[in-house]
Design a protein around this motif. Structure first.
Motif, mmCIF file in Angstrom:
data_model
loop_
_atom_site.group_PDB
_atom_site.id
_atom_site.type_symbol
_atom_site.label_atom_id
_atom_site.label_comp_id
_atom_site.label_asym_id
_atom_site.label_seq_id
_atom_site.Cartn_x
_atom_site.Cartn_y
_atom_site.Cartn_z
ATOM 1 N N MET A 1 -16.324 -83.203 106.413
ATOM 2 C CA MET A 1 -16.250 -82.417 105.194
ATOM 3 C C MET A 1 -15.157 -81.361 105.354
ATOM 4 O O MET A 1 -14.998 -80.781 106.418
ATOM 5 N N THR A 2 -14.455 -81.092 104.298
ATOM 6 C CA THR A 2 -13.384 -80.101 104.358
ATOM 7 C C THR A 2 -13.952 -78.695 104.266
ATOM 8 O O THR A 2 -15.055 -78.470 103.767
ATOM 9 N N ASP A 3 -13.172 -77.752 104.732
ATOM 10 C CA ASP A 3 -13.569 -76.353 104.627
ATOM 11 C C ASP A 3 -13.348 -75.890 103.191
ATOM 12 O O ASP A 3 -12.261 -76.047 102.636
ATOM 13 N N LEU A 4 -14.370 -75.339 102.607
ATOM 14 C CA LEU A 4 -14.300 -74.850 101.234
ATOM 15 C C LEU A 4 -14.169 -73.332 101.241
ATOM 16 O O LEU A 4 -14.668 -72.666 102.147
ATOM 17 N N PRO A 5 -13.528 -72.767 100.213
ATOM 18 C CA PRO A 5 -13.430 -71.308 100.156
ATOM 19 C C PRO A 5 -14.801 -70.677 99.940
ATOM 20 O O PRO A 5 -15.692 -71.282 99.352
ATOM 21 N N ASP A 6 -14.952 -69.478 100.436
ATOM 22 C CA ASP A 6 -16.182 -68.719 100.236
ATOM 23 C C ASP A 6 -16.389 -68.512 98.735
ATOM 24 O O ASP A 6 -15.447 -68.220 97.999
ATOM 25 N N MET A 7 -17.620 -68.632 98.275
ATOM 26 C CA MET A 7 -17.904 -68.516 96.839
ATOM 27 C C MET A 7 -17.623 -67.118 96.294
ATOM 28 O O MET A 7 -17.363 -66.962 95.105
ATOM 29 N N THR A 8 -17.663 -66.101 97.132
ATOM 30 C CA THR A 8 -17.294 -64.773 96.632
ATOM 31 C C THR A 8 -15.805 -64.718 96.295
ATOM 32 O O THR A 8 -15.414 -64.040 95.350
ATOM 33 N N VAL A 9 -15.000 -65.465 97.050
ATOM 34 C CA VAL A 9 -13.565 -65.554 96.752
ATOM 35 C C VAL A 9 -13.359 -66.319 95.444
ATOM 36 O O VAL A 9 -12.578 -65.899 94.581
ATOM 37 N N VAL A 10 -14.065 -67.417 95.289
ATOM 38 C CA VAL A 10 -13.965 -68.211 94.058
ATOM 39 C C VAL A 10 -14.374 -67.355 92.856
ATOM 40 O O VAL A 10 -13.682 -67.337 91.832
ATOM 41 N N ALA A 11 -15.486 -66.630 92.983
ATOM 42 C CA ALA A 11 -15.959 -65.790 91.876
ATOM 43 C C ALA A 11 -14.935 -64.723 91.525
ATOM 44 O O ALA A 11 -14.667 -64.477 90.337
ATOM 45 N N ALA A 12 -14.342 -64.103 92.523
ATOM 46 C CA ALA A 12 -13.326 -63.074 92.268
ATOM 47 C C ALA A 12 -12.099 -63.683 91.589
ATOM 48 O O ALA A 12 -11.537 -63.088 90.661
ATOM 49 N N ASP A 13 -11.682 -64.855 92.036
ATOM 50 C CA ASP A 13 -10.533 -65.530 91.425
ATOM 51 C C ASP A 13 -10.823 -65.894 89.970
ATOM 52 O O ASP A 13 -9.965 -65.734 89.099
ATOM 53 N N LEU A 14 -12.036 -66.372 89.700
ATOM 54 C CA LEU A 14 -12.407 -66.715 88.325
ATOM 55 C C LEU A 14 -12.434 -65.474 87.442
ATOM 56 O O LEU A 14 -11.954 -65.510 86.300
ATOM 57 N N ASP A 15 -12.987 -64.397 87.934
ATOM 58 C CA ASP A 15 -13.018 -63.146 87.162
ATOM 59 C C ASP A 15 -11.616 -62.647 86.855
ATOM 60 O O ASP A 15 -11.328 -62.217 85.737
ATOM 61 N N ALA A 16 -10.736 -62.712 87.848
ATOM 62 C CA ALA A 16 -9.358 -62.258 87.639
ATOM 63 C C ALA A 16 -8.659 -63.112 86.596
ATOM 64 O O ALA A 16 -7.979 -62.596 85.696
ATOM 65 N N LEU A 17 -8.843 -64.415 86.691
ATOM 66 C CA LEU A 17 -8.196 -65.314 85.735
ATOM 67 C C LEU A 17 -8.773 -65.149 84.339
ATOM 68 O O LEU A 17 -8.039 -65.183 83.347
ATOM 69 N N ARG A 18 -10.085 -64.930 84.243
ATOM 70 C CA ARG A 18 -10.711 -64.713 82.942
ATOM 71 C C ARG A 18 -10.120 -63.466 82.276
ATOM 72 O O ARG A 18 -9.824 -63.472 81.083
ATOM 73 N N SER A 19 -9.940 -62.415 83.052
ATOM 74 C CA SER A 19 -9.361 -61.184 82.511
ATOM 75 C C SER A 19 -7.902 -61.374 82.111
ATOM 76 O O SER A 19 -7.445 -60.831 81.109
ATOM 77 N N GLU A 20 -7.186 -62.160 82.877
ATOM 78 C CA GLU A 20 -5.755 -62.368 82.651
ATOM 79 C C GLU A 20 -5.469 -63.307 81.482
ATOM 80 O O GLU A 20 -4.591 -63.048 80.666
ATOM 81 N N ARG A 21 -6.205 -64.400 81.392
ATOM 82 C CA ARG A 21 -5.880 -65.457 80.426
ATOM 83 C C ARG A 21 -6.826 -65.572 79.249
ATOM 84 O O ARG A 21 -6.500 -66.217 78.267
ATOM 85 N N GLY A 22 -8.028 -65.062 79.361
ATOM 86 C CA GLY A 22 -8.997 -65.232 78.278
ATOM 87 C C GLY A 22 -9.666 -66.590 78.338
ATOM 88 O O GLY A 22 -9.627 -67.271 79.357
ATOM 89 N N PRO A 23 -10.274 -67.008 77.235
ATOM 90 C CA PRO A 23 -11.056 -68.253 77.241
ATOM 91 C C PRO A 23 -10.178 -69.504 77.326
ATOM 92 O O PRO A 23 -9.005 -69.488 76.958
ATOM 93 N N ILE A 24 -10.791 -70.567 77.805
ATOM 94 C CA ILE A 24 -10.174 -71.891 77.799
ATOM 95 C C ILE A 24 -10.616 -72.567 76.501
ATOM 96 O O ILE A 24 -11.815 -72.627 76.209
ATOM 97 N N LEU A 25 -9.680 -73.044 75.727
ATOM 98 C CA LEU A 25 -9.999 -73.713 74.473
ATOM 99 C C LEU A 25 -10.053 -75.217 74.707
ATOM 100 O O LEU A 25 -9.151 -75.788 75.307
#
Length: 86
Positions: A1-25
């Protein structure tokens, strides 16, 4: 199995992108929307599928169903009730 990023990193990246780009249509036809609602209902039947991600998926499915005809809404409503499983 490959090494996956820590979910706290994923959550932070998602929050940053949500703030930057807004919703996905999304653009879906009504049949695809109906199928997605059914798949979410099925996934939510899994006993270990709970928490914020499950709540988000359920809300997504309910929002999608608002755009469907009444006949489809009746089938979807039955799909939320576990007594109709079988």
């Amino acid at each position: 199995m490959t090494d996956l990023p820590d979910m706290t990193v994923v959550a932070a990246d998602l929050d940053a992108l949500r703030s930057e780009r807004g919703p996905i249509l999304l653009e879906l036809d009504v049949f695809a929307a109906f199928c997605l609602v059914g798949q979410v209902q099925l996934a939510l039947r899994h006993p270990n599928n709970f928490g914020l991600s499950a709540e988000t998926a359920a809300q997504f499915a309910r929002n999608l169903s608002d755009h469907l005809p009444e006949s489809a809404k009746a089938v979807i409503a039955a799909g939320w009730d576990p007594k109709n499983d079988g």
